[in-house]
Design an enzyme around this catalytic site. Structure first.
Site, short mmCIF file in Angstrom:
data_model
loop_
_atom_site.label_atom_id
_atom_site.label_comp_id
_atom_site.label_asym_id
_atom_site.label_seq_id
_atom_site.Cartn_x
_atom_site.Cartn_y
_atom_site.Cartn_z
N GLY A 12 0.77 -1.23 0.00
CA GLY A 12 0.00 0.00 0.00
C GLY A 12 0.80 1.28 0.00
CG ASN A 14 2.34 3.18 -5.78
OD1 ASN A 14 2.76 4.21 -6.30
ND2 ASN A 14 2.97 2.02 -5.87
CG HIS A 105 3.34 -2.62 -14.88
ND1 HIS A 105 2.98 -3.81 -14.28
CD2 HIS A 105 4.43 -2.89 -15.62
CE1 HIS A 105 3.81 -4.76 -14.67
NE2 HIS A 105 4.70 -4.23 -15.50
CB THR A 137 -7.34 -2.44 -21.84
OG1 THR A 137 -6.09 -3.13 -21.79
CG2 THR A 137 -7.11 -1.00 -22.27
C1 GRF Z 1 4.17 -1.32 -7.10
O1 GRF Z 1 5.48 -1.52 -7.57
C2 GRF Z 1 3.20 -1.17 -8.21
O2 GRF Z 1 3.73 -0.55 -9.33
C3 GRF Z 1 2.88 -2.60 -8.55
O3 GRF Z 1 2.85 -3.27 -7.33
C4 GRF Z 1 3.65 -2.57 -6.38
C5 GRF Z 1 2.76 -2.21 -5.25
O4 GRF Z 1 3.43 -1.58 -4.21
N1 GRF Z 1 1.67 -2.69 -9.34
P1 GRF Z 1 2.61 -0.84 -3.07
O5 GRF Z 1 1.60 -1.87 -2.56
O6 GRF Z 1 1.94 0.35 -3.67
O7 GRF Z 1 3.62 -0.49 -2.03
#
Ligand code: GRF
Length: 213
Positions: A12, A14, A105, A137
């Site tokens: 979490g 992000n 991503h 998508t």
């Molecule tokens: C991130 O590297 C994101 O790009 C990918 O999964 C990871 C998630 O990390 N889809 P977090 O849970 O946001 O720390």
């Protein structure tokens, strides 16, 4: 105020970056597909409402996606942000929220869709790696690209050091993409990303290596 629903399955970070970015939207709900996701604790610490939808409790992908869609719809969000959400979404789900689904991503798509992106980048010996925010998508880790950030791959990098360098960029570009979306600056039209006005100068920063000659 506009509303955001954030989907997580893990750490979490992000989601936290979005919560701390001062967006002109409230995070109306954080949904985790995994009851043990550490991101749930983070969300609670941030004072965000959370809900768990354990995918193992659903017989089929269709059933899970229908329940997920219904949970999201209770908040009538302007945008659904996938932030480390580890589920492949059905075409019906994607169609239900078309144009309102963004994903982050950890690679420069279309290179390295899927998992283990940093290890694969190192195995391939790429010199430049990075991250991508794109509209979702039905194809996994494909979709119209909103913003990307590139980082150098350095001598001695491990999957972890490279992941950390990329993650710092993820935390910058995801809020940026969402700001553009919420202000109407970027949208999806006929399957393509359309900017109302060009991204500001500096939105794309080219990484250019120093040369020794
Ligand atoms: C991130 O590297 C994101 O790009 C990918 O999964 C990871 C998630 O990390 N889809 P977090 O849970 O946001 O720390």
């Amino acid at each position: 105020m506009q509303r955001l629903v954030v989907l997580i399955s893990g750490r979490g970070s992000n989601m936290e970056a979005l919560a701390r970015a001062g967006l002109a939207a409230e995070i109306a709900l954080v949904i985790s597909s995994d009851p043990d996701a550490t991101g749930l604790e983070r969300a609670k610490r941030l004072g965000l409402p959370t809900q768990v939808l354990d995918h193992r409790e659903y017989e089929s992908r269709d059933d899970f996606d229908a329940a997920l869609g219904d949970a999201i719809a209770t908040r009538d969000p302007d945008l659904v942000a996938l932030a480390g959400f580890m589920r492949i979404l059905t075409p019906a789900f994607v169609a239900r929220f078309e144009g309102k689904l963004l994903n982050i991503h950890p690679s420069l798509l279309p290179a390295f869709p899927g998992l283990r992106t940093h290890d694969r980048a190192l195995e391939e010996g790429v010199r430049v790696h990075g991250c991508t925010v794109h509209f979702v998508t039905p194809d996994l880790d494909h979709g119209p690209i909103v913003i990307q950030a590139a980082v150098p791959v350095l001598e001695g990098d491990t999957g972890e050091t490279l992941a950390d360098r990329v993650l710092a960029e993820e935390h910058r570009i995801y809020p940026q993409a969402i700001r553009w979306f919420l202000s109407g600056r970027v949208r999806l039209a006929s399957g393509r990303v359309v900017f109302r006005e060009p991204p500001p100068a500096g939105a794309a920063v080219l990484y250019s290596p120093g040369l020794d000659n």
